[in-house]
Design an enzyme around this catalytic site. Structure first.
Site, PDB file in Angstrom:
ATOM      1  CE1 TYR A 243      -5.015   5.575  -1.343  1.00 35.34           C
ATOM      2  CE2 TYR A 243      -7.170   6.590  -1.161  1.00 35.34           C
ATOM      3  CZ  TYR A 243      -6.087   5.976  -0.572  1.00 35.34           C
ATOM      4  OH  TYR A 243      -6.065   5.757   0.778  1.00 35.34           O
TER       5      TYR A 243
ATOM      6  CE1 TYR B 199      -4.423   1.293   0.925  1.00 39.01           C
ATOM      7  CE2 TYR B 199      -3.008   3.124   1.505  1.00 39.01           C
ATOM      8  CZ  TYR B 199      -4.261   2.630   1.212  1.00 39.01           C
ATOM      9  OH  TYR B 199      -5.347   3.471   1.218  1.00 39.01           O
TER      10      TYR B 199
END
Length: 409
Positions: free
Chosen positions: A345, A295
């Site tokens: 995102y 991430y």
């Protein structure tokens, strides 16, 4: 449930993105449609990818934060699903990118549902902008509540300033510099250049990274993830059912986590606790892992995860990422799609989908026949990792993680 009983019994059978004629790349700053439409488009593509009719879905898991998405009942109704046996609406952000898949897998494993849709959809640029949660902290109609009220008054008004404290401590303790972060950013961008889905596809140099404006010290512009309108979805079912469907299944070897884990120091990630247990559950070693999708809301996060998993010691990721070790042909290909800082995102869920594509061998790139699994490995156009069999995906700061394996049967 013993870990070995669960291991590789459940599979990801299909994946999908919120494509449209106006937005063929799926990721954008202005989708022009509502979030329900994004979620349904992604779900339908995931079903088509698997070779399923949407009406066969009988379960769903989603996650959202700041009420920025649509609940399962709306999406399942729009898909025309006649019977729903399992539905979960998680409230949280990037910590659920791996956990949502794990929860769906548990529902399938225990026989509650047969085909579970997992999705994350948001208008993260044109709608609710997550990075602006501290705006208006001075009062009025935009007052900040909850735990954020105790930090916003000191200028912590978004993720860049929040995580800026952690990375600054990390840099000062271990001699990491902004130049080291730039090397990670450049590697990610080199992969994004070959990704038709990516929002950021222009080549990036270390010099351009260093010259970009500061967002919240020490983060420069190119250290930060995108604000994106997008929907991503997948179908989870048993490995046996998946083998009868359209695409090669990707097996779930192990999954763990779901929330913040107490860590000794702010520079630590939860992988110091979860990493060893995850590897044991999957019965793999670090040397077995062929690609890593960490991430990357900011460039330092995967670097710290690489250290906490054990590929190198604390403070050594700055050297590990050099000399091509995280490139597509390196020891540990990382952010193979460009990551959250380039592709877009979707609260980390797109990282999971990228791992699935890599393991299936049909990574979307500039090769003429990528959709047929034909790749040139010419790194000017191709970003498929050679013979990728096992992938590790990790959610924000190691809060949850999942190990995926290519089905060899």
């Amino acid at each position: 449930m013993p870990e070995q009983d669960f291991r590789e019994k459940i599979a990801i059978a299909g994946i999908g993105y919120s494509r449209s004629a106006e937005n063929p790349g799926a990721f954008s700053k202005n989708s022009g449609v509502d979030v329900l439409t994004l979620a349904v488009r992604a779900a339908r593509e995931a079903c088509a990818d698997a070779g399923l009719a949407p009406k066969q879905i009988d379960g769903a898991v989603m996650y959202q934060i700041f009420d920025d998405s649509v609940r399962t009942n709306q999406v399942l109704s729009a898909l025309g699903c006649p019977a729903v046996n399992y539905a979960s609406n998680l409230v949280g952000g990037g910590n659920y990118a791996s956990f949502a898949v794990m929860q769906a897998a548990q529902a399938v494993y225990h026989g509650i549902a047969n085909y579970v849709l997992v999705y994350r959809a948001l208008n993260g640029r044109s709608g609710v902008r997550i990075g602006h949660w501290g705006a208006g902290a001075g009062g009025g109609q935009n007052r900040v509540g909850g735990e954020a009220q105790f930090s916003s008054i000191y200028g912590v008004a978004g993720a860049a300033s929040q995580y800026g404290f952690e990375v600054r401590r990390y840099m000062e303790l271990y001699g990491v510099t902004s130049l080291d972060l730039a090397h990670f950013a450049v590697n990610s961008r080199s992969n994004a250049v070959k990704n038709p889905r990516a929002m950021m596809r222009a080549p990036l140099t270390v010099e351009e990274h260093q010259a970009s404006r500061l967002i919240s010290a020490p983060y420069h512009l190119f250290d930060c993830c995108q604000e994106t309108d997008v929907g991503c979805a997948m179908i989870v079912t048993t490995a046996e059912r998946a083998r009868d469907l359209r695409k090669r299944p990707v097996l779930i070897s192990a999954a763990i986590g779901g929330g913040a884990n107490p860590v000794p120091n702010i520079e630590d990630t939860s992988l110091i606790h979860l990493g060893p247990r995850l590897l044991r559950a999957a019965d793999v070693t670090l040397d077995d892992i062929d690609l890593f999708e960490g991430y990357d809301a900011f460039t330092d996060m995967p670097m710290r995860m690489i250290e906490d998993m054990g590929w190198c010691k604390r403070g050594e990721a700055k050297d590990f990422i050099k000399d091509g070790r995280i490139s597509l042909d390196g020891k540990l290909p990382t952010q193979t799609h460009g990551g959250l800082i380039n592709e877009g995102y979707c609260h980390g869920f797109n990282n999971v989908l990228e791992a699935v594509q890599q393991l299936r061998g049909d990574t979307e790139d500039l090769c003429p026949n990528w959709h047929m699994g034909e790749h040139t490995y010419d790194r000017a156009v191709c970003r498929q990792v050679r013979d990728a069999k096992i992938a590790l995906n990790v959610s924000v700061m190691g809060s949850s993680a999942i190990i995926l394996k290519r089905d060899e049967s």
